[in-house]
Design a protein around this motif. Structure first.
Motif, PDB file in Angstrom:
ATOM      1  N   ARG A 149     -20.439 -10.142  -1.312  1.00 47.43           N
ATOM      2  CA  ARG A 149     -19.044 -10.891  -1.306  1.00 47.43           C
ATOM      3  C   ARG A 149     -17.858 -10.131  -1.677  1.00 47.43           C
ATOM      4  O   ARG A 149     -17.820  -9.298  -2.198  1.00 47.43           O
ATOM      5  CB  ARG A 149     -19.274 -12.034  -2.367  1.00 47.43           C
ATOM      6  N   VAL A 150     -16.802 -10.781  -0.855  1.00 49.65           N
ATOM      7  CA  VAL A 150     -15.607  -9.782  -1.188  1.00 49.65           C
ATOM      8  C   VAL A 150     -14.505 -11.257  -1.205  1.00 49.65           C
ATOM      9  O   VAL A 150     -14.434 -12.070  -0.256  1.00 49.65           O
ATOM     10  CB  VAL A 150     -15.170  -9.103   0.281  1.00 49.65           C
ATOM     11  N   THR A 151     -13.390 -11.173  -2.291  1.00 44.88           N
ATOM     12  CA  THR A 151     -12.507 -12.076  -2.090  1.00 44.88           C
ATOM     13  C   THR A 151     -11.102 -11.513  -2.335  1.00 44.88           C
ATOM     14  O   THR A 151     -11.015 -10.229  -2.598  1.00 44.88           O
ATOM     15  CB  THR A 151     -12.616 -12.978  -3.268  1.00 44.88           C
ATOM     16  N   GLY A 152     -10.187 -12.129  -1.995  1.00 39.74           N
ATOM     17  CA  GLY A 152      -8.719 -11.383  -1.705  1.00 39.74           C
ATOM     18  C   GLY A 152      -7.823 -12.345  -1.384  1.00 39.74           C
ATOM     19  O   GLY A 152      -7.956 -13.486  -1.117  1.00 39.74           O
ATOM     20  N   SER A 153      -6.696 -11.801  -1.200  1.00 42.09           N
ATOM     21  CA  SER A 153      -5.386 -12.406  -0.447  1.00 42.09           C
ATOM     22  C   SER A 153      -4.702 -11.482   0.244  1.00 42.09           C
ATOM     23  O   SER A 153      -4.739 -10.312   0.589  1.00 42.09           O
ATOM     24  CB  SER A 153      -4.433 -12.734  -1.709  1.00 42.09           C
ATOM     25  N   PHE A 154      -3.743 -12.240   1.083  1.00 40.87           N
ATOM     26  CA  PHE A 154      -3.162 -11.534   2.215  1.00 40.87           C
ATOM     27  C   PHE A 154      -1.800 -11.923   2.715  1.00 40.87           C
ATOM     28  O   PHE A 154      -1.781 -13.308   2.500  1.00 40.87           O
ATOM     29  CB  PHE A 154      -4.101 -10.993   3.637  1.00 40.87           C
ATOM     30  N   GLU A 155      -1.114 -11.241   3.366  1.00 38.71           N
ATOM     31  CA  GLU A 155      -0.053 -11.689   4.157  1.00 38.71           C
ATOM     32  C   GLU A 155       0.553 -10.668   5.098  1.00 38.71           C
ATOM     33  O   GLU A 155       0.363  -9.436   4.848  1.00 38.71           O
ATOM     34  CB  GLU A 155       1.383 -12.130   3.111  1.00 38.71           C
ATOM     35  N   PHE A 156       0.858 -11.080   6.431  1.00 36.22           N
ATOM     36  CA  PHE A 156       1.372 -10.105   7.374  1.00 36.22           C
ATOM     37  C   PHE A 156       2.366 -10.798   8.512  1.00 36.22           C
ATOM     38  O   PHE A 156       1.978 -11.983   8.561  1.00 36.22           O
ATOM     39  CB  PHE A 156       0.239  -9.413   8.039  1.00 36.22           C
ATOM     40  N   THR A 157       3.168  -9.952   8.723  1.00 42.06           N
ATOM     41  CA  THR A 157       3.822 -10.368   9.833  1.00 42.06           C
ATOM     42  C   THR A 157       3.488  -9.499  10.951  1.00 42.06           C
ATOM     43  O   THR A 157       3.330  -8.301  10.990  1.00 42.06           O
ATOM     44  CB  THR A 157       5.520 -10.336   9.879  1.00 42.06           C
ATOM     45  N   ALA A 158       3.019  -9.960  12.100  1.00 40.83           N
ATOM     46  CA  ALA A 158       2.527  -9.298  13.263  1.00 40.83           C
ATOM     47  C   ALA A 158       3.318  -9.653  14.454  1.00 40.83           C
ATOM     48  O   ALA A 158       4.189 -10.605  14.785  1.00 40.83           O
ATOM     49  CB  ALA A 158       1.045  -9.734  13.695  1.00 40.83           C
ATOM     50  N   GLU A 159       3.206  -8.722  15.536  1.00 38.87           N
ATOM     51  CA  GLU A 159       4.180  -8.705  16.653  1.00 38.87           C
ATOM     52  C   GLU A 159       3.229  -8.577  17.885  1.00 38.87           C
ATOM     53  O   GLU A 159       2.063  -8.135  17.962  1.00 38.87           O
ATOM     54  CB  GLU A 159       5.036  -7.599  16.885  1.00 38.87           C
ATOM     55  N   SER A 166       7.085 -12.511  16.912  1.00 40.68           N
ATOM     56  CA  SER A 166       6.404 -12.231  15.749  1.00 40.68           C
ATOM     57  C   SER A 166       5.739 -13.529  15.449  1.00 40.68           C
ATOM     58  O   SER A 166       6.128 -14.656  15.706  1.00 40.68           O
ATOM     59  CB  SER A 166       7.157 -11.394  14.890  1.00 40.68           C
ATOM     60  N   ILE A 167       4.931 -13.344  14.479  1.00 37.18           N
ATOM     61  CA  ILE A 167       4.233 -14.354  13.668  1.00 37.18           C
ATOM     62  C   ILE A 167       3.954 -13.926  12.358  1.00 37.18           C
ATOM     63  O   ILE A 167       3.602 -12.818  12.188  1.00 37.18           O
ATOM     64  CB  ILE A 167       3.039 -15.058  14.517  1.00 37.18           C
ATOM     65  N   THR A 168       3.939 -14.963  11.315  1.00 32.26           N
ATOM     66  CA  THR A 168       3.698 -14.641   9.940  1.00 32.26           C
ATOM     67  C   THR A 168       2.581 -15.398   9.475  1.00 32.26           C
ATOM     68  O   THR A 168       2.665 -16.561   9.643  1.00 32.26           O
ATOM     69  CB  THR A 168       5.109 -14.770   9.265  1.00 32.26           C
ATOM     70  N   LEU A 169       1.598 -14.810   8.797  1.00 34.11           N
ATOM     71  CA  LEU A 169       0.482 -15.524   8.067  1.00 34.11           C
ATOM     72  C   LEU A 169       0.949 -15.083   6.597  1.00 34.11           C
ATOM     73  O   LEU A 169       1.049 -14.037   6.024  1.00 34.11           O
ATOM     74  CB  LEU A 169      -0.615 -14.910   8.516  1.00 34.11           C
ATOM     75  N   SER A 170       1.012 -16.122   5.905  1.00 36.40           N
ATOM     76  CA  SER A 170       1.488 -15.966   4.307  1.00 36.40           C
ATOM     77  C   SER A 170       0.516 -16.907   3.792  1.00 36.40           C
ATOM     78  O   SER A 170      -0.111 -17.716   4.190  1.00 36.40           O
ATOM     79  CB  SER A 170       2.890 -16.354   4.109  1.00 36.40           C
ATOM     80  N   SER A 171       0.745 -16.525   2.097  1.00 34.57           N
ATOM     81  CA  SER A 171      -0.335 -17.523   1.376  1.00 34.57           C
ATOM     82  C   SER A 171      -1.748 -17.424   1.675  1.00 34.57           C
ATOM     83  O   SER A 171      -2.448 -18.285   1.502  1.00 34.57           O
ATOM     84  CB  SER A 171       0.189 -18.724   1.178  1.00 34.57           C
ATOM     85  N   GLY A 172      -2.305 -16.044   2.203  1.00 33.11           N
ATOM     86  CA  GLY A 172      -3.610 -16.050   2.895  1.00 33.11           C
ATOM     87  C   GLY A 172      -4.598 -15.778   1.853  1.00 33.11           C
ATOM     88  O   GLY A 172      -4.091 -14.993   0.877  1.00 33.11           O
ATOM     89  N   THR A 173      -5.667 -16.336   1.771  1.00 33.93           N
ATOM     90  CA  THR A 173      -6.649 -16.094   0.866  1.00 33.93           C
ATOM     91  C   THR A 173      -8.158 -15.857   1.577  1.00 33.93           C
ATOM     92  O   THR A 173      -8.288 -16.671   2.610  1.00 33.93           O
ATOM     93  CB  THR A 173      -6.874 -17.048  -0.253  1.00 33.93           C
ATOM     94  N   PHE A 174      -9.247 -15.519   1.032  1.00 32.16           N
ATOM     95  CA  PHE A 174     -10.360 -15.458   1.543  1.00 32.16           C
ATOM     96  C   PHE A 174     -11.353 -15.212   0.422  1.00 32.16           C
ATOM     97  O   PHE A 174     -10.970 -14.614  -0.609  1.00 32.16           O
ATOM     98  CB  PHE A 174     -10.566 -14.251   2.724  1.00 32.16           C
ATOM     99  N   ASP A 175     -12.586 -15.688   0.688  1.00 33.65           N
ATOM    100  CA  ASP A 175     -13.826 -15.559  -0.330  1.00 33.65           C
ATOM    101  C   ASP A 175     -14.705 -15.603   0.618  1.00 33.65           C
ATOM    102  O   ASP A 175     -15.321 -16.742   1.119  1.00 33.65           O
ATOM    103  CB  ASP A 175     -13.643 -16.658  -1.058  1.00 33.65           C
ATOM    104  N   VAL A 176     -15.561 -14.470   1.262  1.00 26.38           N
ATOM    105  CA  VAL A 176     -16.329 -14.531   2.247  1.00 26.38           C
ATOM    106  C   VAL A 176     -17.546 -13.643   1.956  1.00 26.38           C
ATOM    107  O   VAL A 176     -17.432 -12.587   1.176  1.00 26.38           O
ATOM    108  CB  VAL A 176     -15.712 -13.934   3.585  1.00 26.38           C
ATOM    109  N   PRO A 177     -18.680 -13.855   2.642  1.00 22.19           N
ATOM    110  CA  PRO A 177     -19.795 -13.247   2.475  1.00 22.19           C
ATOM    111  C   PRO A 177     -19.718 -11.865   3.250  1.00 22.19           C
ATOM    112  O   PRO A 177     -19.021 -11.739   4.159  1.00 22.19           O
ATOM    113  CB  PRO A 177     -21.078 -14.086   3.055  1.00 22.19           C
ATOM    114  N   VAL A 178     -20.529 -10.564   2.806  1.00 19.80           N
ATOM    115  CA  VAL A 178     -20.379  -9.449   3.520  1.00 19.80           C
ATOM    116  C   VAL A 178     -21.841  -9.809   4.431  1.00 19.80           C
ATOM    117  O   VAL A 178     -22.827  -9.925   3.757  1.00 19.80           O
ATOM    118  CB  VAL A 178     -20.293  -8.371   2.462  1.00 19.80           C
TER     119      VAL A 178
END
Length: 183
Positions: A149-159, A166-178
């Motif tokens: 399992r891996v958990t975390g957070s993220f944010e990025f602006t991509a082009e 450009s597009i922004t993904l913010s307040s991102g979270t994940f909790d996923v199986p490996v």
């Protein structure tokens, strides 16, 4: 039953409080177990700003729809509605950290080196966005990683590839199986 002795009443109150506290502690323990349960389906969510099709969020739940791969030192977190990476006609996203920089929990910045980055696509091949090498910026924080399992957070602006949108993904979270890659 009538309790007339104040000592008995105090003792009964103390027993009731201890029982209540033990039950509450057990409920919290069950909730903690649920959060780190390696058998739970994957969850990947983020708020979207700037989508060319008007989407305002991505929320993908379930395995194999939201999952992580750890292969030859590269950690990839993948989310797609069908469970397939970047299928035409649906939302999908991917975060990755290369073995050159990945060393466990911590924050990894998308700094243009190509050692970590993010990708987002929606609806068709004309709406793809990168935060990788010379495109965009952002970061991913790995809070916890086990073999399962891996958990975390993220944010990025991509082009997009022409760097016109450009597009922004913010307040991102994940909790996923490996998912173990057979290779």
């Amino acid at each position: 039953m009538s309790i007339k002795n104040p000592k008995h009443l105090m003792l009964l109150a103390a027993v009731a409080l201890l029982t209540l506290a033990a039950c509450k502690k057990e409920e919290i323990k069950k909730d903690e177990d649920k959060i780190v349960n390696e058998e739970e389906p994957g969850i990947f969510r983020a708020v979207i700003t700037g989508s060319p099709t008007g989407k305002d969020s991505i929320s993908i739940t379930g395995t194999p729809h939201a999952r992580a791969h750890y292969k030859q030192g590269t950690l990839s977190i993948v989310a797609s509605a069908s469970g397939l990476e970047f299928r035409q006609g649906e939302q999908s996203a991917r975060l990755f950290i290369s073995p050159a920089v990945y060393n466990g929990p911590g924050t990894y910045v998308f700094d243009g080196s190509g050692e970590s980055g993010g990708f987002y696509a929606e609806d068709d091949k004309t709406h793809t966005f990168d935060a990788y090498k010379t495109y965009g910026s952002g970061s991913v924080t790995i809070i916890s990683k086990t073999d399962k399992r891996v958990t975390g957070s993220f944010e990025f602006t991509a082009e997009n590839s022409s760097k016109t949108t450009s597009i922004t993904l913010s307040s991102g979270t994940f909790d996923v199986p490996v998912i173990e890659d057979k290779d």
